[in-house]
Design an enzyme around this catalytic site. Structure first.
Site, PDB file in Angstrom:
ATOM      1  N   ARG A  67       0.713  -1.138  -0.014  1.00 26.82           N
ATOM      2  CA  ARG A  67       0.001   0.012   0.050  1.00 26.82           C
ATOM      3  C   ARG A  67       0.946   1.495   0.078  1.00 26.82           C
ATOM      4  NH1 ARG A  67      -4.628  -1.511  -2.088  1.00 26.82           N
ATOM      5  NH2 ARG A  67      -5.843  -3.143  -0.924  1.00 26.82           N
ATOM      6  N   ALA A  79     -10.965  -7.260  -0.526  1.00 25.79           N
ATOM      7  CA  ALA A  79     -11.853  -6.087  -0.613  1.00 25.79           C
ATOM      8  C   ALA A  79     -11.748  -5.328  -1.785  1.00 25.79           C
ATOM      9  CB  ALA A  79     -11.294  -5.070   0.729  1.00 25.79           C
ATOM     10  N   GLU A  96     -15.032  -9.799  -5.430  1.00 27.77           N
ATOM     11  CA  GLU A  96     -13.785  -9.711  -5.029  1.00 27.77           C
ATOM     12  C   GLU A  96     -13.181 -10.593  -4.372  1.00 27.77           C
ATOM     13  OE1 GLU A  96     -12.003  -6.806  -5.297  1.00 27.77           O
ATOM     14  OE2 GLU A  96     -13.603  -5.772  -6.183  1.00 27.77           O
ATOM     15  N   GLU A 100      -9.779 -11.911  -6.174  1.00 27.22           N
ATOM     16  CA  GLU A 100      -8.456 -11.782  -5.271  1.00 27.22           C
ATOM     17  C   GLU A 100      -7.847 -13.083  -4.679  1.00 27.22           C
ATOM     18  OE1 GLU A 100      -8.720  -8.754  -2.406  1.00 27.22           O
ATOM     19  OE2 GLU A 100      -8.607  -7.274  -3.803  1.00 27.22           O
ATOM     20  N   GLU A 147      -1.608  -6.071  -7.003  1.00 30.72           N
ATOM     21  CA  GLU A 147      -2.025  -7.242  -6.971  1.00 30.72           C
ATOM     22  C   GLU A 147      -1.048  -8.413  -7.471  1.00 30.72           C
ATOM     23  OE1 GLU A 147      -6.107  -7.349  -8.129  1.00 30.72           O
ATOM     24  OE2 GLU A 147      -6.707  -6.059  -6.561  1.00 30.72           O
TER      25      GLU A 147
END
Length: 207
Positions: A67, A79, A96, A100, A147
């Site tokens: 992040r 999320a 999601e 993910e 990701e």
């Protein structure tokens, strides 16, 4: 019982000095209770969903992702944003979880609803509890950017609770979700959780 209540103070002027791809910044002139006016800047956000996916061994599916704003790799739960105004949050959460983690779930409940940073952003997040998890069929979703470097693990719920209280885990959805589920389990209140399509006044949707 304590309960948050909707209220809206009068705005005498508003401007949008920045508009980004998904969010924007708004500046409002707000009338205070004493009659004075104050300027409030805040981020306008479409809203988000998060999924605490719990397997039959009471392990939670978590992701480790970079992040940039906080210069950390954080452990998180799946999320993502509500992509379309009025989107059904359950559908977004299922998407999601698939994209993910390539996982699906049979049983969905609303775990809790939160405002992430109400002093500076209008983001609302609905955190779901998903049980009966299994691998999804078909090809995995093609990831990119942050990701592409994402790690996936299954961690005992007790470890997440300890990590949150020790200050080792910082993602708000993970911390809130883990502590909320821990409390619900301790009270034997899982069956009292709201249904997956319970109303969400912060982000109204159609079923």
């Amino acid at each position: 019982m304590l309960k948050d209540t909707p209220e809206e103070w009068r705005v005498t002027a508003t401007a949008t000095p920045f508009t980004g791809k998904k969010t924007s910044v708004r500046t409002d002139e707000v009338v205070m209770p004493d009659g004075s006016t104050a300027t409030r800047d805040y981020q306008v956000h479409p809203g988000s969903v998060a999924v605490l996916a719990l397997d039959d061994q009471e392990r939670v599916l978590v992701l480790r992702q970079y992040r940039h704003p906080v210069r950390h790799k954080l452990w998180e739960i799946p999320a993502g944003l509500l992509d379309i105004p009025g989107e059904n949050p359950l559908h977004a959460a299922q998407r999601e979880l698939y994209e993910e983690a390539h996982v699906k779930a049979e049983d969905w409940r609303v775990l809790t609803d939160v405002y992430t940073t109400p002093g500076g952003c209008d983001e609302a997040v609905r955190i779901f509890l998903a049980r009966g998890v299994s691998e999804a069929e078909g090809e995995r979703y093609e990831v990119s950017e942050e990701e592409a470097d994402m790690e996936v693990a299954r961690v005992p719920l007790a470890d997440l609770v300890r990590g949150a209280l020790a200050g080792d885990l910082h993602n708000n959805c993970l911390v809130v979700g883990a502590l909320a589920l821990h409390a619900a389990l301790a009270d034997g209140a899982l069956d009292a959780l709201r249904p997956a399509e319970a109303p969400w006044p912060a982000r109204p949707f159609t079923v």
